[in-house]
Design a protein around this motif. Structure first.
Motif, PDB file in Angstrom:
ATOM      1  N   LEU A   7       0.685  -1.241   0.059  1.00  0.00           N
ATOM      2  CA  LEU A   7      -0.175   0.010  -0.084  1.00  0.00           C
ATOM      3  C   LEU A   7       0.740   1.230  -0.078  1.00  0.00           C
ATOM      4  O   LEU A   7       1.831   1.442   0.677  1.00  0.00           O
ATOM      5  CB  LEU A   7      -1.021  -0.005   1.258  1.00  0.00           C
ATOM      6  N   ASP A   8       0.223   2.270  -0.732  1.00  0.00           N
ATOM      7  CA  ASP A   8       0.873   3.583  -0.749  1.00  0.00           C
ATOM      8  C   ASP A   8       0.253   4.505  -0.466  1.00  0.00           C
ATOM      9  O   ASP A   8      -0.916   4.581  -0.942  1.00  0.00           O
ATOM     10  CB  ASP A   8       1.480   3.777  -2.210  1.00  0.00           C
ATOM     11  N   PHE A   9       0.539   5.544   0.248  1.00  0.00           N
ATOM     12  CA  PHE A   9       0.146   6.737   0.648  1.00  0.00           C
ATOM     13  C   PHE A   9       1.029   7.688   1.006  1.00  0.00           C
ATOM     14  O   PHE A   9       2.297   7.641   1.168  1.00  0.00           O
ATOM     15  CB  PHE A   9      -0.953   6.384   1.722  1.00  0.00           C
ATOM     16  N   TYR A  10       0.440   8.997   1.265  1.00  0.00           N
ATOM     17  CA  TYR A  10       1.415  10.133   1.512  1.00  0.00           C
ATOM     18  C   TYR A  10       1.594  10.433   3.051  1.00  0.00           C
ATOM     19  O   TYR A  10       0.418  10.696   3.737  1.00  0.00           O
ATOM     20  CB  TYR A  10       0.987  11.625   0.877  1.00  0.00           C
ATOM     21  N   LEU A  11       2.702  10.361   3.600  1.00  0.00           N
ATOM     22  CA  LEU A  11       2.680  10.455   5.012  1.00  0.00           C
ATOM     23  C   LEU A  11       3.597  11.875   5.364  1.00  0.00           C
ATOM     24  O   LEU A  11       4.627  12.076   5.144  1.00  0.00           O
ATOM     25  CB  LEU A  11       3.433   9.297   5.587  1.00  0.00           C
ATOM     26  N   PRO A  12       2.707  12.899   6.119  1.00  0.00           N
ATOM     27  CA  PRO A  12       3.584  14.086   6.297  1.00  0.00           C
ATOM     28  C   PRO A  12       4.614  13.909   7.227  1.00  0.00           C
ATOM     29  O   PRO A  12       4.699  13.099   8.249  1.00  0.00           O
ATOM     30  CB  PRO A  12       2.341  14.951   6.911  1.00  0.00           C
ATOM     31  N   ASP A  13       5.727  14.645   7.103  1.00  0.00           N
ATOM     32  CA  ASP A  13       6.943  14.441   7.915  1.00  0.00           C
ATOM     33  C   ASP A  13       6.622  14.666   9.522  1.00  0.00           C
ATOM     34  O   ASP A  13       7.151  14.041  10.412  1.00  0.00           O
ATOM     35  CB  ASP A  13       8.085  15.554   7.492  1.00  0.00           C
ATOM     36  N   ASN A  14       5.571  15.568   9.654  1.00  0.00           N
ATOM     37  CA  ASN A  14       5.364  15.935  11.073  1.00  0.00           C
ATOM     38  C   ASN A  14       4.615  14.737  11.896  1.00  0.00           C
ATOM     39  O   ASN A  14       4.451  14.654  13.211  1.00  0.00           O
ATOM     40  CB  ASN A  14       4.427  17.142  11.473  1.00  0.00           C
ATOM     41  N   LEU A  15       4.106  13.653  11.116  1.00  0.00           N
ATOM     42  CA  LEU A  15       3.602  12.684  11.835  1.00  0.00           C
ATOM     43  C   LEU A  15       4.624  11.500  12.156  1.00  0.00           C
ATOM     44  O   LEU A  15       4.309  10.570  12.637  1.00  0.00           O
ATOM     45  CB  LEU A  15       2.372  12.092  10.923  1.00  0.00           C
ATOM     46  N   ASN A  16       5.948  11.716  12.030  1.00  0.00           N
ATOM     47  CA  ASN A  16       6.981  10.856  12.316  1.00  0.00           C
ATOM     48  C   ASN A  16       7.297  11.130  13.668  1.00  0.00           C
ATOM     49  O   ASN A  16       7.853  12.408  13.794  1.00  0.00           O
ATOM     50  CB  ASN A  16       8.217  10.956  11.425  1.00  0.00           C
ATOM     51  N   ALA A  17       7.047  10.149  14.516  1.00  0.00           N
ATOM     52  CA  ALA A  17       7.459  10.510  16.099  1.00  0.00           C
ATOM     53  C   ALA A  17       8.805  10.498  16.335  1.00  0.00           C
ATOM     54  O   ALA A  17       9.399   9.344  16.440  1.00  0.00           O
ATOM     55  CB  ALA A  17       6.585   9.566  16.933  1.00  0.00           C
ATOM     56  N   ILE A 327      -4.043   9.736   9.556  1.00  0.00           N
ATOM     57  CA  ILE A 327      -3.333  10.846   9.081  1.00  0.00           C
ATOM     58  C   ILE A 327      -4.101  12.159   9.287  1.00  0.00           C
ATOM     59  O   ILE A 327      -3.540  13.005  10.112  1.00  0.00           O
ATOM     60  CB  ILE A 327      -2.951  10.852   7.576  1.00  0.00           C
ATOM     61  N   GLU A 328      -5.081  11.997   9.000  1.00  0.00           N
ATOM     62  CA  GLU A 328      -6.237  13.244   9.068  1.00  0.00           C
ATOM     63  C   GLU A 328      -6.127  13.551  10.705  1.00  0.00           C
ATOM     64  O   GLU A 328      -6.184  14.680  11.107  1.00  0.00           O
ATOM     65  CB  GLU A 328      -7.340  13.099   8.310  1.00  0.00           C
ATOM     66  N   ALA A 329      -6.347  12.525  11.454  1.00  0.00           N
ATOM     67  CA  ALA A 329      -6.549  12.749  13.030  1.00  0.00           C
ATOM     68  C   ALA A 329      -5.007  12.986  13.715  1.00  0.00           C
ATOM     69  O   ALA A 329      -4.993  13.216  14.803  1.00  0.00           O
ATOM     70  CB  ALA A 329      -7.227  11.627  13.452  1.00  0.00           C
ATOM     71  N   GLY A 330      -4.010  13.117  12.766  1.00  0.00           N
ATOM     72  CA  GLY A 330      -2.892  13.555  13.396  1.00  0.00           C
ATOM     73  C   GLY A 330      -2.085  12.350  14.300  1.00  0.00           C
ATOM     74  O   GLY A 330      -1.209  12.668  15.227  1.00  0.00           O
ATOM     75  N   TYR A 331      -2.341  11.196  14.194  1.00  0.00           N
ATOM     76  CA  TYR A 331      -1.837  10.021  14.881  1.00  0.00           C
ATOM     77  C   TYR A 331      -0.042  10.181  14.409  1.00  0.00           C
ATOM     78  O   TYR A 331       0.208  10.465  13.317  1.00  0.00           O
ATOM     79  CB  TYR A 331      -2.219   8.596  14.410  1.00  0.00           C
ATOM     80  N   LEU A 332       0.566   9.591  15.550  1.00  0.00           N
ATOM     81  CA  LEU A 332       2.192   9.338  15.189  1.00  0.00           C
ATOM     82  C   LEU A 332       2.627   7.980  14.793  1.00  0.00           C
ATOM     83  O   LEU A 332       2.184   6.933  15.267  1.00  0.00           O
ATOM     84  CB  LEU A 332       2.764   9.983  16.451  1.00  0.00           C
ATOM     85  N   TRP A 333       3.606   8.122  13.843  1.00  0.00           N
ATOM     86  CA  TRP A 333       4.126   6.767  13.365  1.00  0.00           C
ATOM     87  C   TRP A 333       5.393   6.498  13.746  1.00  0.00           C
ATOM     88  O   TRP A 333       5.896   7.035  14.778  1.00  0.00           O
ATOM     89  CB  TRP A 333       4.581   7.265  11.883  1.00  0.00           C
TER      90      TRP A 333
END
Length: 343
Positions: A7-17, A327-333
């Motif tokens: 699966l592919d999707f866009y992950l914003p950098d700010n969600l990398n914990a 991603i929309e809810a701002g969970y951290l990865w």
């Protein structure tokens, strides 16, 4: 078998914990938790310390109690009497035997018989190469507990680019880790506290442990992308743990695997009937799960093979939709991030 597309999707950098929860001002068991219904794909949002609300008496939670070792070292590189480089980086990848490890040596190609000096008390010799891989097999001058003592004394934990601070090894351990051997933290268990484990047991929810020693997942060069089947890891399931798992299944209760490492271990044993050994099992959307009824895991980056494993629990459209919500809810990865329960 047809090729499985990740699966592919866009992950914003700010969600990398980049910080452990404790450094963000919250307890480790107070990270957020997204809950997915395996059948309907329904998504709900909660916090991890409410995990007991989603389980029933008689269910069994299986955790990986492998302990993270500091697997990154600095070494002198010698060829015969000649010093080739005074300081190179060596990353342990996986243990072969008591004194031999596969390792990633971050330098120009080393040759067989080259020597690595880590300290006055610890050195290693390159003894072989791996085909179609940047990894080398190195033989240390120590073995067993003596080698592990030196590893803990000299090494640092593996850190990837989204971790900007050199957090100490303690931050890369689960509270129940007891068997040293993982190069990277079995991170799905990190959010557990002793209080939460006790609360589960109070409610009649079982807790038990297996070991799978995780290997090095990223070889620092996209040219050397590891296929899931090339990732060989050492595992062990105690006999009494497997008996408890089988009794839970026979009673119609759920076995919840904490992390992809636990799924891999349990499904390997279900397939080959062997409780200890090495596994290269690749779990994907077409894989028939025999033991794991649910999984508790972190959030995985785009195109990661771990997403293929999650597709064996829930359909890819449901999973992708849930990740879009996360991603929309701002969970951290990643290892210091939030949790995902698929049940």
């Amino acid at each position: 078998m047809a090729a499985v597309k990740t699966l592919d999707f866009y992950l914003p950098d700010n969600l990398n914990a980049s910080h452990p929860p404790e450094k963000r001002g919250i307890r480790r068991d107070h990270v957020r938790m997204m809950v997915l219904d395996r059948r309907s794909g329904a998504v709900s949002h909660d916090h991890f310390f409410h995990l007991n609300h989603y389980l029933e008496p008689g269910d069994l939670v299986i955790l990986n109690n492998s302990r993270t070792i500091p697997a990154v070292f600095q070494a002198e590189w010698l060829r015969g009497p000649a010093l080739i480089a005074p300081k190179i980086e060596v990353r342990l990848a996986r243990r072969r035997h008591d004194e031999t490890w596969e390792a990633l040596i971050v330098a120009a190609p080393v040759k067989i018989k080259d020597r690595l000096t880590f300290s006055t008390g610890l050195s290693a010799t390159v003894v072989s190469e791996k085909q179609n891989s940047p990894l080398r097999v190195i033989q240390f001058s120590k073995k067993g507990p003596d080698l592990f003592n030196s590893i803990y004394e000299l090494g640092e934990p593996v850190r990837y680019e989204y971790i900007r601070h050199p957090w100490s090894l303690d931050y890369y351990q689960t509270v129940f880790a007891s068997h040293p051997g993982s190069v990277e933290m079995p991170s799905a268990g990190r959010a557990f506290s002793w209080e939460l484990l006790f609360k589960l047991k109070q409610q009649g929810i079982g807790v038990d442990f297996i070991q799978l020693h995780t290997g090095l997942s990223y070889l620092l060069d996209d040219q050397w992308h590891q296929k899931p089947e090339e990732n060989v890891e050492e595992y062990h399931i105690p006999e009494q743990t497997m008996e408890r798992i089988l009794k839970t299944k026979a009673a119609g209760k759920k076995v919840i695997a904490v992390g992809t490492t636990v799924v891999r271990t349990l499904e390997t044993a279900a397939r080959n009937g062997i409780l200890s050994g090495m596994t290269n099992l690749y779990v994907h959307r077409d894989f028939p799960l025999k033991i794991a009824d649910g999984i508790l895991t972190g959030f995985h980056e785009p195109r990661a093979s771990h997403l293929d494993m999650l597709s064996s629990f829930i359909t890819e459209p449901h999973l992708l939709h849930a990740y879009e919500q996360a991603i929309e809810a701002g969970y951290l990865w990643h290892e210091f991030g939030d949790m995902n329960l698929i049940i």
